[in-house]
Design an enzyme around this catalytic site. Structure first.
Site, PDB file in Angstrom:
ATOM      1  N   HIS A   1      15.423  -5.602 -28.690  1.00 22.79           N
ATOM      2  CA  HIS A   1      15.445  -6.588 -27.600  1.00 22.79           C
ATOM      3  C   HIS A   1      16.494  -7.666 -27.867  1.00 22.79           C
ATOM      4  O   HIS A   1      17.171  -8.137 -26.948  1.00 22.79           O
ATOM      5  CB  HIS A   1      14.060  -7.215 -27.401  1.00 22.79           C
ATOM      6  CG  HIS A   1      13.601  -8.052 -28.545  1.00 22.79           C
ATOM      7  ND1 HIS A   1      13.102  -7.510 -29.711  1.00 22.79           N
ATOM      8  CD2 HIS A   1      13.593  -9.389 -28.724  1.00 22.79           C
ATOM      9  CE1 HIS A   1      12.794  -8.491 -30.541  1.00 22.79           C
ATOM     10  NE2 HIS A   1      13.083  -9.632 -29.979  1.00 22.79           N
ATOM     11  N   TYR A   2      16.646  -8.032 -29.137  1.00 24.05           N
ATOM     12  CA  TYR A   2      17.678  -9.008 -29.519  1.00 24.05           C
ATOM     13  C   TYR A   2      19.078  -8.409 -29.301  1.00 24.05           C
ATOM     14  O   TYR A   2      19.965  -9.065 -28.735  1.00 24.05           O
ATOM     15  CB  TYR A   2      17.467  -9.405 -30.986  1.00 24.05           C
ATOM     16  CG  TYR A   2      18.587 -10.210 -31.598  1.00 24.05           C
ATOM     17  CD1 TYR A   2      18.722 -11.562 -31.304  1.00 24.05           C
ATOM     18  CD2 TYR A   2      19.503  -9.625 -32.469  1.00 24.05           C
ATOM     19  CE1 TYR A   2      19.754 -12.309 -31.875  1.00 24.05           C
ATOM     20  CE2 TYR A   2      20.526 -10.355 -33.037  1.00 24.05           C
ATOM     21  CZ  TYR A   2      20.652 -11.696 -32.736  1.00 24.05           C
ATOM     22  OH  TYR A   2      21.664 -12.435 -33.288  1.00 24.05           O
ATOM     23  N   SER A   3      19.257  -7.164 -29.716  1.00 22.13           N
ATOM     24  CA  SER A   3      20.558  -6.507 -29.550  1.00 22.13           C
ATOM     25  C   SER A   3      20.947  -6.394 -28.081  1.00 22.13           C
ATOM     26  O   SER A   3      22.116  -6.527 -27.724  1.00 22.13           O
ATOM     27  CB  SER A   3      20.532  -5.108 -30.185  1.00 22.13           C
ATOM     28  OG  SER A   3      20.229  -5.188 -31.564  1.00 22.13           O
TER      29      SER A   3
END
Lengths: 211, 211
Positions: B122-124
């Site tokens: 999700h961060y990527s």
């Protein structure tokens, strides 16, 4: 024509499937978990996971309705992975298979997350980014931006002018489904964005009066 | 020339401020909370909140380094609002004020979130969307995509070829800061994306050998 409903197991998704049947269509329903109630309706159900591979669900379809959402019970990581990234991947696949209309169930606030409801700003941002991708990616689109969703029965009355009073920005899921089904295959609604709340006008008139 | 460091209160941000001073520059440091240690260095600190209004921080600057991040202690909602939406807003402001170079501290995995580290997918995704916005928005850019960050001392050795072994995708924050400061104002690094890990080459050579 074949319509794929992504998120068919969700509350609006099921209503869209029902209403498409009432209109005489046989939609394809993409679901993450088995959905016997959709199969009982006669829907062509296909298992597909927005976090995995789902190109098989779209092959042979002409239109896509994207009504998937991670919902309020999971964390914002799933908002990123489903509502935003899953939508972007669906659009990429839709371009690959030559989809003729991509109908996005977006949300109020997606046009300007900084001035929408503060509690769901992160959600509005993800919806805006998905919507902006749809505007830019070249697919013929229709974007619906309903207000806060209610489970009351359909009212049949609509407005595409979002009231300033946030409490009045409401619409039933049945009415959202009806608007979605109306837009499907309707060339007048191509490449249009419709804010949508319950109001005083019949649907066709409300859509025509949109800015 | 004036460089604004957004996220100057973060771990990499502070190192960048220190290294810019060592290079003879007087950077402007945008921080959300008072940062007496940056003021003690002589930095021109400006309070600004990526979730609010911060155009005042950028006015009069020529270059921006974006190294803000919500970090691992807050939820994914803040990843959306800071790492992605805050970055997009910073780019919009940077275009308005005519910034000549926007250096983004991105992350490994941002080029292809589906094949990056699963735990931070999700961060990527958020980092990819911010990076893609930078590629498309017309600002002269430099994007650094470091591997997993370490607090060890600088090694001075670099590689821009991400090793297949994810465990080997590591780099010290000091080395990332050094790479960032090197790229700043260096025309050879404009409109380039650099994967970055510790390796065997001097920095300049490693950057030249990037794909």
């Amino acid at each position: 024509m074949c319509t794929l409903v992504i998120g068919a197991g969700g509350q609006i998704g099921r209503l869209i499937i029902e209403q498409l049947f009432q209109k005489g269509e046989t939609p394809r329903a993409m679901v993450r978990r088995p959905a016997p109630e959709l199969e009982a309706l006669g829907a062509d159900t296909v298992r597909g996971d927005l976090e995995g591979d789902f190109v098989h669900a779209m092959e042979g379809c002409d239109r896509v309705i994207f009504t998937a959402g991670s919902g309020a019970k999971t964390g914002a990581d799933k908002t990123i992975l489903i509502d935003m990234w899953g939508a972007i991947k669906a659009m990429d696949l839709a371009r690959q298979v030559g989809i003729k209309q991509f109908v996005m169930i977006s949300s109020r606030g997606a046009e300007d997350p900084d001035n929408g409801p503060a509690a769901i700003k992160h959600y509005s941002v993800c919806k805006k980014i998905a919507d902006d991708y749809l505007l830019a990616c070249g697919l013929p689109y229709t974007i619906l931006r309903p207000g806060r969703l209610l489970n009351e029965p359909a009212t049949g009355g609509f407005s595409t002018h979002m009231p300033a009073d946030k409490e009045a920005q409401i619409i039933t899921r049945e009415d959202v489904a009806a608007a979605c089904v109306y837009c499907l295959g309707n060339p007048a609604t191509l490449n249009r964005i419709y804010p949508l709340v319950n109001g005083e006008s019949p649907l066709e008139e409300a859509l025509k009066s949109a800015d």
